[in-house]
Design an enzyme around this catalytic site. Structure first.
Site, mmCIF file in Angstrom:
data_model
loop_
_atom_site.group_PDB
_atom_site.id
_atom_site.type_symbol
_atom_site.label_atom_id
_atom_site.label_comp_id
_atom_site.label_asym_id
_atom_site.label_seq_id
_atom_site.Cartn_x
_atom_site.Cartn_y
_atom_site.Cartn_z
ATOM 1 N N ASP A 96 0.833 -1.215 0.000
ATOM 2 C CA ASP A 96 0.000 0.000 0.000
ATOM 3 C C ASP A 96 0.859 1.253 0.000
ATOM 4 O O ASP A 96 0.637 2.188 -0.765
ATOM 5 C CB ASP A 96 -0.977 -0.001 1.193
ATOM 6 C CG ASP A 96 -0.292 -0.235 2.547
ATOM 7 O OD1 ASP A 96 0.933 -0.444 2.585
ATOM 8 O OD2 ASP A 96 -1.007 -0.205 3.563
ATOM 9 N N ASP A 143 7.106 3.894 3.502
ATOM 10 C CA ASP A 143 7.378 5.055 4.348
ATOM 11 C C ASP A 143 8.884 5.035 4.683
ATOM 12 O O ASP A 143 9.688 5.564 3.927
ATOM 13 C CB ASP A 143 6.456 4.907 5.572
ATOM 14 C CG ASP A 143 6.573 5.997 6.587
ATOM 15 O OD1 ASP A 143 5.574 6.670 6.858
ATOM 16 O OD2 ASP A 143 7.653 6.162 7.171
ATOM 17 N N LYS A 197 6.584 7.609 0.182
ATOM 18 C CA LYS A 197 6.961 8.877 0.830
ATOM 19 C C LYS A 197 8.480 9.011 0.712
ATOM 20 O O LYS A 197 9.207 8.525 1.603
ATOM 21 C CB LYS A 197 6.557 8.854 2.310
ATOM 22 C CG LYS A 197 5.072 8.849 2.584
ATOM 23 C CD LYS A 197 4.841 8.818 4.108
ATOM 24 C CE LYS A 197 3.388 8.773 4.478
ATOM 25 N NZ LYS A 197 3.176 8.457 5.914
ATOM 26 N N PHE A 201 0.571 11.618 7.333
ATOM 27 C CA PHE A 201 -0.146 10.355 7.469
ATOM 28 C C PHE A 201 -1.387 10.350 6.577
ATOM 29 O O PHE A 201 -2.110 11.344 6.493
ATOM 30 C CB PHE A 201 -0.549 10.139 8.938
ATOM 31 C CG PHE A 201 -0.894 8.721 9.241
ATOM 32 C CD1 PHE A 201 0.092 7.773 9.437
ATOM 33 C CD2 PHE A 201 -2.221 8.308 9.315
ATOM 34 C CE1 PHE A 201 -0.218 6.452 9.710
ATOM 35 C CE2 PHE A 201 -2.549 6.989 9.589
ATOM 36 C CZ PHE A 201 -1.545 6.064 9.779
ATOM 37 N N ARG A 249 -10.044 1.904 6.508
ATOM 38 C CA ARG A 249 -9.586 1.152 5.332
ATOM 39 C C ARG A 249 -10.630 1.147 4.227
ATOM 40 O O ARG A 249 -10.324 1.006 3.062
ATOM 41 C CB ARG A 249 -9.319 -0.316 5.694
ATOM 42 C CG ARG A 249 -8.109 -0.544 6.533
ATOM 43 C CD ARG A 249 -7.753 -2.036 6.518
ATOM 44 N NE ARG A 249 -6.925 -2.409 7.648
ATOM 45 C CZ ARG A 249 -5.625 -2.218 7.737
ATOM 46 N NH1 ARG A 249 -4.974 -1.638 6.751
ATOM 47 N NH2 ARG A 249 -4.942 -2.595 8.788
HETATM 48 P P1 IMP Z 1 7.605 1.323 6.497
HETATM 49 O O1 IMP Z 1 8.151 0.018 6.975
HETATM 50 O O2 IMP Z 1 8.006 2.452 7.418
HETATM 51 O O3 IMP Z 1 7.952 1.636 5.054
HETATM 52 O O4 IMP Z 1 6.048 1.289 6.653
HETATM 53 C C1 IMP Z 1 5.247 0.575 5.810
HETATM 54 C C2 IMP Z 1 3.923 0.239 6.451
HETATM 55 O O5 IMP Z 1 3.542 1.217 7.431
HETATM 56 C C3 IMP Z 1 2.844 0.259 5.403
HETATM 57 O O6 IMP Z 1 2.636 -1.016 4.866
HETATM 58 C C4 IMP Z 1 1.640 0.745 6.167
HETATM 59 O O7 IMP Z 1 0.964 -0.348 6.739
HETATM 60 C C5 IMP Z 1 2.196 1.605 7.268
HETATM 61 N N1 IMP Z 1 2.159 3.040 6.933
HETATM 62 C C6 IMP Z 1 3.186 3.853 6.599
HETATM 63 N N2 IMP Z 1 2.772 5.113 6.356
HETATM 64 C C7 IMP Z 1 1.429 5.095 6.535
HETATM 65 C C8 IMP Z 1 0.398 6.099 6.390
HETATM 66 O O8 IMP Z 1 0.625 7.285 6.069
HETATM 67 N N3 IMP Z 1 -0.863 5.673 6.618
HETATM 68 C C9 IMP Z 1 -1.191 4.401 6.970
HETATM 69 N N4 IMP Z 1 -0.259 3.430 7.105
HETATM 70 C C10 IMP Z 1 1.031 3.781 6.893
#
Ligand code: IMP
Length: 187
Positions: free
Chosen positions: A109, A112, A140, A161, A174
């Site tokens: 999805d 980040d 992002k 967010f 969701r």
């Molecule tokens: P990462 O490991 O920091 O890249 O985070 C990835 C996971 O964090 C994604 O699969 C989402 O489930 C959650 N996530 C990151 N940013 C957001 C956001 O802005 N909204 C909702 N979920 C997020």
């Protein structure tokens, strides 16, 4: 707390989210991604590995936008609590099929920090697939802490967010068809 949707805004508790990407914008971009993937994977019988829960809606639309013979499998990972990354990636459900010599497309999805995807890719590489690519609805770029080679990116977005279209805030929102961005805490 009931989600209240008033035109362009959604309220969850004290938080206010403003509509950021409409369902039409999302749909149009996914059709483009689907076309790209169909061209790149003709005759390759790729396996889409969908990262649950957040990617379920994106994956459903993306695979229907491709004209491919393909396989769909699901894994479940989580790294977020409230609106911040917990810093640890919890693996909940593992990869269910052998992937040796398969062309793998991971469907996520949002990327980040990139830690979730980096963990996924490490695990998948050890299964010796023929290739791995990443299709993410949102990226992002300012938040990336590890470099991720995302082949198919729906939208690059700023560090705020977002909820809706599969993305949640502690399990809520969701089901929204559009994507909303956190604008401020309610006064
Ligand atoms: P990462 O490991 O920091 O890249 O985070 C990835 C996971 O964090 C994604 O699969 C989402 O489930 C959650 N996530 C990151 N940013 C957001 C956001 O802005 N909204 C909702 N979920 C997020």
């Amino acid at each position: 707390m009931k989600i209240q949707d008033r035109d362009q805004q959604v309220y969850i508790g004290e938080r206010v989210f403003t509509k950021y990407l409409s369902r039409d914008t999302i749909k149009a971009r996914i059709l483009e991604l689907g076309r790209d993937i169909s061209l790149d994977y003709q005759d390759k019988f790729p396996v889409f590995i969908v990262v649950l829960n957040g990617a379920f809606m994106f994956a459903a639309d993306l695979v229907r936008a491709t004209a491919l013979e393909c396989q769909l499998e699901f894994v479940k990972l989580a790294s977020y609590e409230d609106i911040r990354s917990t810093g640890t990636v919890k693996k909940i459900l593992g990869i269910p099929v052998p992937l040796e010599d398969r062309h793998v497309i991971i469907v996520e999805d949002i990327i980040d920090t990139g830690r979730t995807m980096s963990t996924m890719m490490e695990e998948l590489r050890s299964m010796k697939p023929a290739s791995i690519s990443v299709a993410t609805m949102l990226l992002k770029p300012e938040c990336l802490e590890v470099s991720i080679d995302s082949t198919y990116v729906g939208f690059e977005i700023p560090d705020a967010f977002v909820i809706g279209y599969g993305l949640d805030l502690d399990g809520k929102a969701r089901n929204l068809a559009d994507i909303y961005q956190l604008s401020n805490e309610k006064a």
